[in-house]
Design a protein around this motif. Structure first.
Motif, PDB file in Angstrom:
ATOM      1  N   MET A 186      43.753  58.265  42.252  1.00  0.00           N
ATOM      2  CA  MET A 186      42.175  58.048  42.928  1.00  0.00           C
ATOM      3  C   MET A 186      42.079  56.262  42.998  1.00  0.00           C
ATOM      4  N   LEU A 187      42.906  55.897  42.649  1.00  0.00           N
ATOM      5  CA  LEU A 187      43.160  53.856  42.921  1.00  0.00           C
ATOM      6  C   LEU A 187      43.521  53.935  43.825  1.00  0.00           C
ATOM      7  N   VAL A 188      43.941  54.479  44.897  1.00  0.00           N
ATOM      8  CA  VAL A 188      44.657  54.866  45.892  1.00  0.00           C
ATOM      9  C   VAL A 188      43.427  54.557  47.176  1.00  0.00           C
ATOM     10  N   THR A 189      41.992  55.066  46.910  1.00  0.00           N
ATOM     11  CA  THR A 189      41.464  55.211  47.915  1.00  0.00           C
ATOM     12  C   THR A 189      40.734  53.468  48.133  1.00  0.00           C
ATOM     13  N   TYR A 190      40.862  53.204  46.832  1.00  0.00           N
ATOM     14  CA  TYR A 190      40.132  51.689  46.517  1.00  0.00           C
ATOM     15  C   TYR A 190      40.972  50.791  46.695  1.00  0.00           C
ATOM     16  N   LEU A 191      42.066  51.072  46.340  1.00  0.00           N
ATOM     17  CA  LEU A 191      42.752  49.745  46.459  1.00  0.00           C
ATOM     18  C   LEU A 191      43.351  49.556  48.219  1.00  0.00           C
ATOM     19  N   ASP A 192      43.164  50.509  48.855  1.00  0.00           N
ATOM     20  CA  ASP A 192      43.814  50.543  50.508  1.00  0.00           C
ATOM     21  C   ASP A 192      42.251  49.735  51.065  1.00  0.00           C
ATOM     22  N   ALA A 193      41.212  50.237  50.847  1.00  0.00           N
ATOM     23  CA  ALA A 193      40.007  48.914  51.364  1.00  0.00           C
ATOM     24  C   ALA A 193      40.344  48.077  51.101  1.00  0.00           C
ATOM     25  N   ASN A 194      40.707  47.366  50.459  1.00  0.00           N
ATOM     26  CA  ASN A 194      40.430  46.092  49.095  1.00  0.00           C
ATOM     27  C   ASN A 194      41.161  45.193  50.262  1.00  0.00           C
ATOM     28  N   ARG A 195      40.640  44.192  50.762  1.00  0.00           N
ATOM     29  CA  ARG A 195      41.730  43.043  50.486  1.00  0.00           C
ATOM     30  C   ARG A 195      40.727  41.885  50.021  1.00  0.00           C
ATOM     31  N   ASP A 196      40.563  41.555  48.889  1.00  0.00           N
ATOM     32  CA  ASP A 196      40.525  40.687  48.162  1.00  0.00           C
ATOM     33  C   ASP A 196      41.191  40.508  46.978  1.00  0.00           C
ATOM     34  N   LEU A 197      41.215  39.509  46.460  1.00  0.00           N
ATOM     35  CA  LEU A 197      42.203  39.408  45.044  1.00  0.00           C
ATOM     36  C   LEU A 197      40.923  40.024  44.329  1.00  0.00           C
ATOM     37  N   CYS A 198      40.069  38.837  44.258  1.00  0.00           N
ATOM     38  CA  CYS A 198      39.584  39.579  42.720  1.00  0.00           C
ATOM     39  C   CYS A 198      39.037  40.834  42.412  1.00  0.00           C
ATOM     40  N   GLU A 199      38.232  41.670  44.032  1.00  0.00           N
ATOM     41  CA  GLU A 199      37.893  42.623  44.084  1.00  0.00           C
ATOM     42  C   GLU A 199      38.982  44.253  43.675  1.00  0.00           C
ATOM     43  N   THR A 200      40.537  43.490  43.714  1.00  0.00           N
ATOM     44  CA  THR A 200      41.659  44.117  43.476  1.00  0.00           C
ATOM     45  C   THR A 200      42.026  44.157  41.386  1.00  0.00           C
ATOM     46  N   ASP A 201      41.497  42.793  41.399  1.00  0.00           N
ATOM     47  CA  ASP A 201      40.974  42.476  39.248  1.00  0.00           C
ATOM     48  C   ASP A 201      40.167  43.279  38.992  1.00  0.00           C
ATOM     49  N   SER A 202      38.805  43.372  39.548  1.00  0.00           N
ATOM     50  CA  SER A 202      38.226  44.708  39.511  1.00  0.00           C
ATOM     51  C   SER A 202      38.096  45.555  39.445  1.00  0.00           C
ATOM     52  N   ILE A 203      38.483  46.295  40.136  1.00  0.00           N
ATOM     53  CA  ILE A 203      39.601  47.539  40.631  1.00  0.00           C
ATOM     54  C   ILE A 203      40.964  47.592  39.370  1.00  0.00           C
ATOM     55  N   LEU A 204      41.655  47.192  39.136  1.00  0.00           N
ATOM     56  CA  LEU A 204      41.766  47.431  37.815  1.00  0.00           C
ATOM     57  C   LEU A 204      41.565  47.131  36.689  1.00  0.00           C
ATOM     58  N   CYS A 205      41.003  46.222  36.614  1.00  0.00           N
ATOM     59  CA  CYS A 205      39.990  46.063  34.692  1.00  0.00           C
ATOM     60  C   CYS A 205      39.392  47.685  35.101  1.00  0.00           C
ATOM     61  N   GLY A 206      38.640  47.888  35.952  1.00  0.00           N
ATOM     62  CA  GLY A 206      37.952  49.094  35.389  1.00  0.00           C
ATOM     63  C   GLY A 206      38.931  50.325  35.290  1.00  0.00           C
TER      64      GLY A 206
END
Length: 261
Positions: A42-62
């Motif tokens: 399920m994380l592949v969809t969020y991580l592929d569309a992400n280009r920001d390091l802060c956003e990546t941190d929010s996704i992994l923490c979530g």
């Protein structure tokens, strides 16, 4: 699980980093591993569309928060601790609790010895134990003194350790922390005319002193002494003294104390 993941990601995006919940360490059993494996695709969809390091941190923490909520792990909602060094150690809290309980017990024993037979006191102190009340009170006092001494030793050792570490990293900050603010009186400044009048009243008014006989003896003994040569301090002397004072660097002796050489 997908809805839980989306809610957790939205929550972490809108929460500052210092206020995010602390993620606990979970056990690596079969059930928890299965939840993590099911959440990874399920994380592949969020991580592929992400280009920001802060956003990546929010996704992994979530994602970590979603796993904890799925398996039912307890998550602290008080936020992260901002200062780990200021936290009181667990053993120190336990010793303080022991000291508080021992003091409460001493108070009840003293009340019982003085003749207080209230039910609450009697329940605490057994009648068969009444003959050894004094020994028990002395034993508790000695334990309290030993526990308090242990806390004081730890505090002194911790202070020395922090000062030595601060001396190695930032000497200026150490010296500033060692300085104690002097108490200053706050109020209006004195008037110049009043100040001049005050000192003039002290130095300009003639005063008749009654000198003691021993002063005459001292004066007669000092007549034969050779007076010292006048000492003239120039600005160059002051500059040289200041330069030497600045070059003296602090060192640590064999006991770990900080001295200036």
């Amino acid at each position: 699980m997908r809805s839980t993941l989306e809610e957790a990601i939205l929550e972490t995006r809108s929460t500052p980093l210092e206020n995010r919940p602390r993620i606990p360490r979970i056990a690596l059993n079969k059930r928890n591993r299965a939840v993590v494996r099911a959440l990874k695709p399920m994380l592949v969809t969020y991580l592929d569309a992400n280009r920001d390091l802060c956003e990546t941190d929010s996704i992994l923490c979530g994602a970590a928060l979603a796993v904890c909520r799925t398996i039912g792990a307890k998550v602290s909602t008080a936020g992260r601790a901002t200062s780990q060094s200021s936290a009181i150690p667990a053993w120190r809290r336990r010793i303080k609790e022991r000291i508080a309980k021992a003091r409460a017990l001493i108070g009840r024993l003293i009340c019982f010895r003085s003749g207080n037979n209230r039910p609450r006191i009697v329940r605490t102190v057994e009648m068969a134990y009444a003959e050894k009340l004094k020994e028990r009170i002395d034993d508790l006092k000695q334990r309290i003194a030993a526990w308090g001494k242990g806390i004081r030793r730890y505090t002194e050792r911790s202070t020395r350790f922090n000062q030595n570490r601060l001396f190695q990293s930032d000497q200026k900050k150490l010296y500033e922390s060692l300085e104690r603010p002097m108490a200053r009186e706050t109020g209006p400044a004195p008037n110049q005319a009043d100040t001049v009048a005050f000192w003039r009243s002290l130095w300009s008014e003639p005063v008749n002193h009654s000198e003691s006989p021993w002063m005459e003896v001292v004066v007669s003994q000092c007549v034969s002494m050779t007076p010292m040569d006048p000492v003239i301090i120039t600005p160059d002397d002051v500059a040289e003294a200041v330069r030497r004072a600045r070059t003296s660097s602090p060192v640590r002796d064999s006991m770990g104390c900080i001295t200036t050489g």
